[in-house]
Structures are given as structure tokens and as C-alpha cells.
Design a protein around this motif. Structure first.
Motif, PDB file in Angstrom:
ATOM      1  N   TRP A  30       0.827  -1.190   0.000  1.00 46.91           N
ATOM      2  CA  TRP A  30       0.000   0.000   0.000  1.00 46.91           C
ATOM      3  C   TRP A  30       0.866   1.247   0.000  1.00 46.91           C
ATOM      4  O   TRP A  30       2.024   1.218   0.389  1.00 46.91           O
ATOM      5  N   LEU A  31       0.271   2.320  -0.456  1.00 47.44           N
ATOM      6  CA  LEU A  31       0.930   3.612  -0.545  1.00 47.44           C
ATOM      7  C   LEU A  31       0.010   4.636   0.101  1.00 47.44           C
ATOM      8  O   LEU A  31      -1.152   4.740  -0.284  1.00 47.44           O
ATOM      9  N   ALA A  32       0.502   5.346   1.095  1.00 45.37           N
ATOM     10  CA  ALA A  32      -0.300   6.369   1.767  1.00 45.37           C
ATOM     11  C   ALA A  32       0.434   7.698   1.691  1.00 45.37           C
ATOM     12  O   ALA A  32       1.665   7.734   1.768  1.00 45.37           O
ATOM     13  N   PHE A  33      -0.327   8.769   1.517  1.00 46.37           N
ATOM     14  CA  PHE A  33       0.273  10.095   1.506  1.00 46.37           C
ATOM     15  C   PHE A  33      -0.741  11.115   2.012  1.00 46.37           C
ATOM     16  O   PHE A  33      -1.947  10.934   1.901  1.00 46.37           O
ATOM     17  N   TYR A  34      -0.204  12.178   2.618  1.00 44.67           N
ATOM     18  CA  TYR A  34      -1.038  13.253   3.145  1.00 44.67           C
ATOM     19  C   TYR A  34      -1.532  14.138   2.008  1.00 44.67           C
ATOM     20  O   TYR A  34      -0.833  14.322   1.012  1.00 44.67           O
ATOM     21  N   VAL A  35      -2.728  14.672   2.193  1.00 46.16           N
ATOM     22  CA  VAL A  35      -3.305  15.617   1.231  1.00 46.16           C
ATOM     23  C   VAL A  35      -3.972  16.741   2.004  1.00 46.16           C
ATOM     24  O   VAL A  35      -4.373  16.558   3.153  1.00 46.16           O
ATOM     25  N   PRO A  36      -4.096  17.915   1.392  1.00 48.15           N
ATOM     26  CA  PRO A  36      -4.848  18.989   2.052  1.00 48.15           C
ATOM     27  C   PRO A  36      -6.314  18.577   2.243  1.00 48.15           C
ATOM     28  O   PRO A  36      -6.854  17.778   1.475  1.00 48.15           O
ATOM     29  N   MET A  37      -6.940  19.145   3.243  1.00 52.69           N
ATOM     30  CA  MET A  37      -8.320  18.788   3.581  1.00 52.69           C
ATOM     31  C   MET A  37      -9.278  18.968   2.408  1.00 52.69           C
ATOM     32  O   MET A  37     -10.126  18.111   2.161  1.00 52.69           O
ATOM     33  N   ASN A  38      -9.146  20.065   1.652  1.00 51.10           N
ATOM     34  CA  ASN A  38     -10.077  20.283   0.541  1.00 51.10           C
ATOM     35  C   ASN A  38      -9.929  19.208  -0.533  1.00 51.10           C
ATOM     36  O   ASN A  38     -10.912  18.783  -1.137  1.00 51.10           O
ATOM     37  N   ALA A  75      -4.450   8.473 -14.111  1.00 52.09           N
ATOM     38  CA  ALA A  75      -3.727   9.288 -13.136  1.00 52.09           C
ATOM     39  C   ALA A  75      -2.322   8.701 -13.074  1.00 52.09           C
ATOM     40  O   ALA A  75      -2.142   7.485 -13.138  1.00 52.09           O
ATOM     41  N   HIS A  76      -1.339   9.560 -12.989  1.00 42.15           N
ATOM     42  CA  HIS A  76       0.065   9.143 -12.991  1.00 42.15           C
ATOM     43  C   HIS A  76       0.703   9.645 -11.700  1.00 42.15           C
ATOM     44  O   HIS A  76       0.756  10.856 -11.463  1.00 42.15           O
ATOM     45  N   LEU A  77       1.173   8.727 -10.852  1.00 44.43           N
ATOM     46  CA  LEU A  77       1.800   9.091  -9.589  1.00 44.43           C
ATOM     47  C   LEU A  77       3.297   8.878  -9.664  1.00 44.43           C
ATOM     48  O   LEU A  77       3.761   7.853 -10.183  1.00 44.43           O
ATOM     49  N   GLU A  78       4.048   9.831  -9.147  1.00 47.51           N
ATOM     50  CA  GLU A  78       5.509   9.731  -9.060  1.00 47.51           C
ATOM     51  C   GLU A  78       5.920  10.073  -7.642  1.00 47.51           C
ATOM     52  O   GLU A  78       5.124  10.598  -6.877  1.00 47.51           O
ATOM     53  N   GLY A  79       7.169   9.803  -7.311  1.00 46.97           N
ATOM     54  CA  GLY A  79       7.655  10.112  -5.978  1.00 46.97           C
ATOM     55  C   GLY A  79       9.085  10.603  -6.005  1.00 46.97           C
ATOM     56  O   GLY A  79       9.827  10.353  -6.955  1.00 46.97           O
ATOM     57  N   GLU A  81      12.128  12.536  -2.857  1.00 47.46           N
ATOM     58  CA  GLU A  81      12.413  12.681  -1.429  1.00 47.46           C
ATOM     59  C   GLU A  81      11.392  13.563  -0.713  1.00 47.46           C
ATOM     60  O   GLU A  81      11.250  13.500   0.495  1.00 47.46           O
ATOM     61  N   ARG A  82      10.640  14.374  -1.448  1.00 40.71           N
ATOM     62  CA  ARG A  82       9.623  15.233  -0.850  1.00 40.71           C
ATOM     63  C   ARG A  82       8.281  14.538  -0.719  1.00 40.71           C
ATOM     64  O   ARG A  82       7.384  15.046  -0.054  1.00 40.71           O
ATOM     65  N   GLY A  83       8.066  13.419  -1.396  1.00 38.11           N
ATOM     66  CA  GLY A  83       6.794  12.715  -1.313  1.00 38.11           C
ATOM     67  C   GLY A  83       6.237  12.361  -2.677  1.00 38.11           C
ATOM     68  O   GLY A  83       6.974  12.113  -3.623  1.00 38.11           O
ATOM     69  N   ILE A  84       4.923  12.365  -2.784  1.00 39.15           N
ATOM     70  CA  ILE A  84       4.209  11.938  -3.987  1.00 39.15           C
ATOM     71  C   ILE A  84       3.752  13.161  -4.787  1.00 39.15           C
ATOM     72  O   ILE A  84       3.236  14.121  -4.238  1.00 39.15           O
ATOM     73  N   SER A  85       3.954  13.092  -6.094  1.00 42.78           N
ATOM     74  CA  SER A  85       3.443  14.108  -7.012  1.00 42.78           C
ATOM     75  C   SER A  85       2.613  13.384  -8.069  1.00 42.78           C
ATOM     76  O   SER A  85       2.663  12.161  -8.175  1.00 42.78           O
ATOM     77  N   ALA A  86       1.850  14.141  -8.856  1.00 45.59           N
ATOM     78  CA  ALA A  86       0.945  13.482  -9.795  1.00 45.59           C
ATOM     79  C   ALA A  86       0.657  14.336 -11.012  1.00 45.59           C
ATOM     80  O   ALA A  86       0.926  15.531 -11.044  1.00 45.59           O
ATOM     81  N   LYS A 115     -10.946   5.427 -15.156  1.00 46.12           N
ATOM     82  CA  LYS A 115      -9.627   5.152 -15.737  1.00 46.12           C
ATOM     83  C   LYS A 115      -8.654   4.711 -14.653  1.00 46.12           C
ATOM     84  O   LYS A 115      -8.874   4.947 -13.457  1.00 46.12           O
ATOM     85  N   PRO A 116      -7.555   4.069 -15.027  1.00 51.74           N
ATOM     86  CA  PRO A 116      -6.622   3.535 -14.027  1.00 51.74           C
ATOM     87  C   PRO A 116      -5.809   4.606 -13.310  1.00 51.74           C
ATOM     88  O   PRO A 116      -5.619   5.717 -13.813  1.00 51.74           O
ATOM     89  N   ILE A 117      -5.351   4.218 -12.143  1.00 50.12           N
ATOM     90  CA  ILE A 117      -4.401   5.008 -11.355  1.00 50.12           C
ATOM     91  C   ILE A 117      -3.095   4.233 -11.444  1.00 50.12           C
ATOM     92  O   ILE A 117      -3.029   3.075 -11.023  1.00 50.12           O
ATOM     93  N   MET A 118      -2.081   4.842 -12.031  1.00 51.14           N
ATOM     94  CA  MET A 118      -0.815   4.150 -12.266  1.00 51.14           C
ATOM     95  C   MET A 118       0.302   4.813 -11.456  1.00 51.14           C
ATOM     96  O   MET A 118       0.397   6.038 -11.411  1.00 51.14           O
ATOM     97  N   ALA A 119       1.132   3.985 -10.844  1.00 53.43           N
ATOM     98  CA  ALA A 119       2.240   4.498 -10.041  1.00 53.43           C
ATOM     99  C   ALA A 119       3.568   4.128 -10.688  1.00 53.43           C
ATOM    100  O   ALA A 119       3.786   2.982 -11.076  1.00 53.43           O
ATOM    101  N   HIS A 120       4.428   5.106 -10.793  1.00 51.38           N
ATOM    102  CA  HIS A 120       5.796   4.923 -11.278  1.00 51.38           C
ATOM    103  C   HIS A 120       6.598   4.269 -10.144  1.00 51.38           C
ATOM    104  O   HIS A 120       6.235   4.361  -8.980  1.00 51.38           O
ATOM    105  N   ASP A 121       7.699   3.604 -10.494  1.00 45.77           N
ATOM    106  CA  ASP A 121       8.544   2.979  -9.479  1.00 45.77           C
ATOM    107  C   ASP A 121       8.987   3.971  -8.415  1.00 45.77           C
ATOM    108  O   ASP A 121       9.157   3.605  -7.250  1.00 45.77           O
ATOM    109  N   SER A 122       9.173   5.240  -8.795  1.00 48.94           N
ATOM    110  CA  SER A 122       9.591   6.253  -7.822  1.00 48.94           C
ATOM    111  C   SER A 122       8.520   6.481  -6.753  1.00 48.94           C
ATOM    112  O   SER A 122       8.840   6.779  -5.603  1.00 48.94           O
TER     113      SER A 122
END
Length: 154
Positions: A30-38, A75-79, A81-86, A115-122
């Protein structure tokens, strides 16, 4: 690229911050990351977790994509040292374009489009095994173990 699925949108028990939890499809990671409340609120609405499913900004985004004769692909997720970007990957005239956006918004727009949510190895470098508990805050661990006797002068 690895397919992911949304497990939950919740509040972190250690920090009380909103977070998104995704699972690697078919695996125990699993992959968890913080997001702003909105962003958490908008994603929760897209997932049907609230009474009001209305998300005007997503409706506007989908209309703009449609008027541009484009289609959401994933959706394309990358990571790093600062965390997850997309980014949201859209296709127009056979060409794919990545539109940078907040991770929860990319996930929500992909969910809405089916549509799929895809995560890069990073991004997966931030993932953990389902059997492993989430990392704990060092201060919380210390507070749980410290006793009044630890502060008494000998």
C-alpha cells in the motif's frame, strides 16, 4: 507503471492530517500520503463517501477536457524525497499529454472517468507491505514509553 486502487480516504491517527491510501492491485503493498483537507473532501465525494457528490471544479475540468476533444487516460503518480506528485494523463488526437495536478485530484478525476491510477517505481519506493504497520512518529513512540520515574534525580 503499476496499477493502484483507492483503499480509503481518512485521517492519520498519528498526525490528524487527511490522507489517501492506495493499494497495489493484486498485491499486499500500500501507498499512503497526506493531502490537504479540501482535496481529501473532493476525493471522498468522488468515491461516494459523503452525502453530497457535487464537485464543481471536477465538472468544470471534465467539460474543458471534453471541449478540447481530449479524453482522460489515467492518473500518474511519481515520488521523490519530498513525497508523492501526480499528473492527469489526457489524450488528444492520438497524443498523450500530462497535466500536472495534486495527487488526490488526479486520483479523483481518474476515478470519475473510470480510468486507471498508475504508479511509477519512484512512487512505489514510498510503498509498504500490508503486513507492516505504518511508520510511527518517533516522538509518539518515545511518549508512549517514557515514565515519570525517568525524570527523577537519582
Amino acid at each position: 507503471m503499476t496499477p493502484m486502487r483507492v483503499i480509503e480516504v481518512s485521517t492519520c491517527p498519528h498526525t490528524s492530517r487527511p490522507m489517501v491510501m492506495l493499494q497495489v492491485e493484486g498485491r499486499d503493498r500500500w501507498l499512503a500520503f497526506y493531502v490537504p483537507m479540501n482535496e481529501a473532501n473532493r476525493l471522498a465525494r468522488c468515491l461516494g463517501m459523503t452525502e453530497c457528490p457535487c464537485t464543481p471544479i471536477f465538472e468544470l475540468t471534465e467539460q474543458l477536457i471534453g471541449h478540447l476533444h481530449a479524453e482522460v487516460r489515467r492518473a500518474h503518480l511519481e515520488g521523490d524525497e519530498r513525497g508523492i506528485s501526480a499528473g492527469l494523463v489526457v489524450e488528444r488526437d492520438g497524443r498523450e499529454m500530462m497535466l500536472p495536478c495534486h495527487p488526490a485530484d488526479a486520483v479523483a478525476l481518474a476515478v470519475r472517468a473510470g480510468k486507471p491510477i498508475m504508479a511509477h517505481d519512484s512512487a512505489l519506493a514510498h510503498a509498504r507491505s500490508s503486513g507492516a504497520p505504518p511508520p510511527e512518529d518517533a516522538t509518539r513512540t518515545w511518549l508512549d514509553q517514557v515514565r515519570p520515574a525517568d525524570f527523577v534525580d537519582p
